[in-house]
Scaffold this active site. Structure first.
Site, PDB file in Angstrom:
ATOM      1  CG  ASP A 199      -1.929   1.012   1.323  1.00 54.58           C
ATOM      2  OD1 ASP A 199      -2.452   1.386   0.261  1.00 54.58           O
ATOM      3  OD2 ASP A 199      -2.262   1.448   2.451  1.00 54.58           O
ATOM      4  CG  ASP A 226       0.722   7.799  -3.236  1.00 55.42           C
ATOM      5  OD1 ASP A 226       0.549   8.618  -4.154  1.00 55.42           O
ATOM      6  OD2 ASP A 226       0.276   7.959  -2.090  1.00 55.42           O
TER       7      ASP A 226
HETATM    8  P1  13P Z   1      -8.627   4.114   6.467  1.00 57.70           P
HETATM    9  O1  13P Z   1      -7.612   4.039   7.541  1.00 57.70           O
HETATM   10  O2  13P Z   1      -9.360   5.414   6.440  1.00 57.70           O
HETATM   11  O3  13P Z   1      -9.545   2.945   6.446  1.00 57.70           O
HETATM   12  O4  13P Z   1      -7.842   4.102   5.070  1.00 57.70           O
HETATM   13  C1  13P Z   1      -7.125   2.963   4.690  1.00 57.70           C
HETATM   14  C2  13P Z   1      -6.392   3.176   3.413  1.00 57.70           C
HETATM   15  O5  13P Z   1      -6.887   3.786   2.506  1.00 57.70           O
HETATM   16  C3  13P Z   1      -5.058   2.593   3.303  1.00 57.70           C
HETATM   17  O6  13P Z   1      -4.439   2.944   2.111  1.00 57.70           O
END
Ligand code: 13P
Length: 285
Positions: free
Chosen positions: A82, A104
């Site tokens: 992520d 990103d």
């Molecule tokens: P939240 O913590 O708001 O659920 O977002 C998670 C997210 O988008 C991780 O990339």
């Protein structure tokens, strides 16, 4: 079932009008909770970690744990990076065995974001790994005094999204449409008009970040408009930590760590199930 790419998961989700929930994680109990919830609901799922979470766990350990646990289950599981912050950090995850990575570059000028994302795609695709990109600014919900200005600051431009997808070759991407990470200070106002235009111009599966606190009806509307992956992080950590605090308070002087962490894990299973059901991916494995 084995680990699969996010491309495989998201193409199926888009065609089937559901989304795959992607949960951030950083320890064993948390991973067990995500996989147990998904297996109980016969749902595909994505286990994801950001750089800080990978640093905490060690990338090889993270992939090994998810792979060993997923191998025993009859559901498809994705392992995803992520918000890869740089080309190098993103590509390093290929060596750990991630099946999907996000680069990103949304803070960069569009041309630079495209140029680096394209290089990530070239390397990742050569290894059979899928790539998520980002356009627009998905901020932190809690940053600004009112929240609203923050969420709405970086709404993605559909024309830029079209160019980004065409030129970079990403498999899916996250666009800012009024969503933000963390706890929303008010009901988020997703820009469905922008989402519709982005979907029309790009055609690839879309990713919605900041899933915590977006009401079910909004998530479902977004899914019906082409969102195929939804990220959830804060909601799991908040629920787990609240239960851990209660458990510690109720059991002073009890040093059995397993006993302290079991209710936390159970709470995380419950939360993950709620969100998988919101994504309509149960019984889609
Ligand atoms: P939240 O913590 O708001 O659920 O977002 C998670 C997210 O988008 C991780 O990339």
């Amino acid at each position: 079932m084995s680990i699969v790419t996010n491309k495989e998961l998201l193409d199926r989700a888009k065609a089937g009008h559901y989304a795959v929930a992607a949960f951030n994680t950083n320890n064993l109990e948390y991973i067990q909770a995500i996989l147990t919830a998904a297996a109980d609901l016969k749902s595909p799922v994505i286990v994801e970690a950001a750089k800080s979470e990978i640093d905490y766990m060690d990338g090889n350990v993270f992939v090994a744990i998810v792979s060993i646990l997923a191998d025993k289950l009859a559901i498809p599981v994705g392992i995803h990076l992520d918000h890869g912050p740089t080309y190098e950090e993103t590509i390093r995850c290929l060596s750990y065995g991630f099946k999907s990575v996000m680069y990103d570059g949304s803070a960069l000028p569009l041309a630079e974001n495209i140029a680096i994302t394209k290089e990530v795609v070239r390397a990742a695709h050569a290894c059979g790994v899928s790539v998520e990109g980002e356009v627009g600014v998905i901020g932190q919900a809690a940053d600004g005094p009112e929240g609203k200005a923050n969420d709405m600051i970086g709404i993605a431009n559909p024309g830029e999204c079209e160019r980004f997808v065409k030129e970079s070759g990403v498999d899916c991407f996250a666009a800012a449409i009024g969503n933000a990470h963390g706890i929303y200070k008010r009901k988020p106002e997703l820009r469905y008009d922008v989402l519709a235009e982005i979907e029309k111009k790009t055609g690839v599966p879309l990713v919605l970040h900041g899933g915590t606190g977006i009401p079910e009806e909004d998530l479902r509307k977004a899914i019906n408009m082409g969102v195929s992956k939804i990220n959830f992080s804060t909601v799991m950590r908040k629920g787990g930590i609240e239960v851990l605090a209660e458990t510690l308070k109720k059991n002073p002087g009890d040093w059995d760590l397993m006993k302290m962490l079991t209710p936390t894990k159970e709470k995380m299973i419950e939360i993950a199930k709620q969100h998988i059901i919101m994504c309509m991916s149960d019984h889609k494995a």
